[in-house]
Motif scaffolding. Sequence first.
Motif, PDB file in Angstrom:
ATOM      1  N   ASP B  77       0.826  -1.211   0.000  1.00 35.12           N
ATOM      2  CA  ASP B  77       0.000   0.000   0.000  1.00 35.12           C
ATOM      3  C   ASP B  77       0.856   1.256   0.000  1.00 35.12           C
ATOM      4  N   CYS B  80       2.321   1.679  -3.444  1.00 37.79           N
ATOM      5  CA  CYS B  80       1.314   2.152  -4.397  1.00 37.79           C
ATOM      6  C   CYS B  80       1.100   3.652  -4.264  1.00 37.79           C
ATOM      7  N   ARG B  90      -7.950   4.422  -6.655  1.00 35.55           N
ATOM      8  CA  ARG B  90      -8.924   3.387  -6.274  1.00 35.55           C
ATOM      9  C   ARG B  90     -10.336   3.940  -6.399  1.00 35.55           C
ATOM     10  N   GLN B  91     -10.516   5.207  -5.941  1.00 31.46           N
ATOM     11  CA  GLN B  91     -11.856   5.782  -6.028  1.00 31.46           C
ATOM     12  C   GLN B  91     -12.304   5.949  -7.473  1.00 31.46           C
ATOM     13  N   THR B  93     -11.473   3.973  -9.899  1.00 31.06           N
ATOM     14  CA  THR B  93     -11.875   2.633 -10.342  1.00 31.06           C
ATOM     15  C   THR B  93     -13.305   2.335  -9.892  1.00 31.06           C
ATOM     16  N   ASP B 107     -13.520  -9.102  -6.508  1.00 28.80           N
ATOM     17  CA  ASP B 107     -12.288  -8.385  -6.831  1.00 28.80           C
ATOM     18  C   ASP B 107     -11.196  -9.438  -7.044  1.00 28.80           C
ATOM     19  N   CYS B 110      -7.034  -9.160  -5.302  1.00 23.02           N
ATOM     20  CA  CYS B 110      -7.413  -8.024  -4.440  1.00 23.02           C
ATOM     21  C   CYS B 110      -6.223  -7.457  -3.676  1.00 23.02           C
ATOM     22  N   VAL B 114      -7.665  -2.946  -0.616  1.00 22.33           N
ATOM     23  CA  VAL B 114      -8.085  -1.534  -0.623  1.00 22.33           C
ATOM     24  C   VAL B 114      -9.365  -1.373  -1.444  1.00 22.33           C
ATOM     25  N   LEU B 115      -9.326  -1.910  -2.662  1.00 25.39           N
ATOM     26  CA  LEU B 115     -10.460  -1.763  -3.580  1.00 25.39           C
ATOM     27  C   LEU B 115     -11.673  -2.579  -3.105  1.00 25.39           C
ATOM     28  N   SER B 176      -8.016  -4.956 -10.813  1.00 20.61           N
ATOM     29  CA  SER B 176      -7.196  -3.753 -10.785  1.00 20.61           C
ATOM     30  C   SER B 176      -5.723  -4.142 -10.754  1.00 20.61           C
TER      31      SER B 176
END
Lengths: 56, 267
Positions: B77, B80, B90-91, B93, B107, B110, B114-115, B176
Motif C-alpha cells: 500500500d 502504491c 482506487r476511487q 476505479t 475483486d 485483491c 483496498v479496492l 485492478s
Amino acid sequence: MAVDKELLDILACPKCKGAVKLSSAKDGLICEKCAIKYPIKDDIPVMLIDEATPVK
Amino acid sequence: MKNILWLCPLLMMTVLTVVFMYFGFTLWSSLLIAALLICPVIILYGIVKALRRESPLEGMLPHTRGMPLNWAAPFYDWGCRKVGLGPRFRQETIRQAALRPGERVLDVGCGTGVLTRLAAEAVGTSGKAIGIDPAPKMIVTARKNASAERSNAEFRLAVIEDLPFEDNSFDCVLSSLMLHHLPPDLKLLGLGEVKRVLRPGGRLVLVDIGRPESRLWWVVVWPLLLWSFTKDQVSGRVSEYFEKAGFSKHERVGSWVKLLSFWFVFK
C-alpha cells in the motif's frame, strides 16, 4: 467461523465447480463430488486445489 | 531465499572487520568490535521474529504460473501511494464501476484489499464484496485491514484460473492491476473464468497497463515489450483477449496518467 449463508451458496469447488458445504467440525469446506476438503485457516477458506485434502 | 538469510550477519561482520582493519585495528580487535556492533541487531531480529505470530495461512503459496506478490504484502500500500496509485486511483476505479447497493462484486487479485473495501462500502449491507488473491500474506493483510475498518468485505485464498464460485454468481468483477501478473495463456484462462462467474449482462471493470498515450512514457516502458506478461498490453492488444475469452462487448472508457487503461467489458 463466519462463513455466511449467502456466500456459501455461491462458493463452489474450484475443481468441478460444484457446490461445497461446511464440514461438521466447521474447519473446512467439503466437495462431495471430488471427495476433497478445502481447509479454513485463520477464518479464511483456502480454495486451492493444491491444499485440498481427500475425505473418506 | 529464507535459508540464506544467515549469511547477512556474516557478510556484515566481514565488511565491518575490513573497515576497522583499514583504520589500523588488528584483525582480532576488528573482529571483536564488529561482533559487538552486530549483536544487538541479531538479538532484535530474534525478538521481532519470536513476537510476531505467523498465520498458518502464510505458508500456503499456491502453484500458479501467475506472479503472486506475496513478499510485497507489508509495504504494498505504501509503495502504491508513492507511485501515484493511492486512494484517488482506487476511487476512480470504483466510480468507473458504477456499483449500486445490493450488487455482488468480486475483486480478482485483491492484494491488500483496498479496492474490495471500497466496493463493500459501495454495495452496502444488502450487497456483497469478495476479494481473492493467490498470495497468502496479502489475504492475511487484507483481512486484518478489513476488520480494523469494520468492513464487510470477505476474502478467499484462490487462483484466477480456478475460481471457487458457481456460474453466474456476480453482477460485477473488478480487476485492478492484476492482468500483467499473468502470462498470455493464463490471461485467457482467467478471463474465461471471470466470464463464467459473471451473470448474463454482468460487467468486468478492468484497469491495467495499456498502450501509453504519451510518447514520453515509451522512454520508460519500452522494456515491457520484451516481457511476455506485458508485451500484448503495452502494444495495445488487450481487446483481443476479451474477444478470445468470449465477452460480447468491450470498451476502453478512460485512462490514468496516460499509461493505465480502464476497460468496461460485458459478458
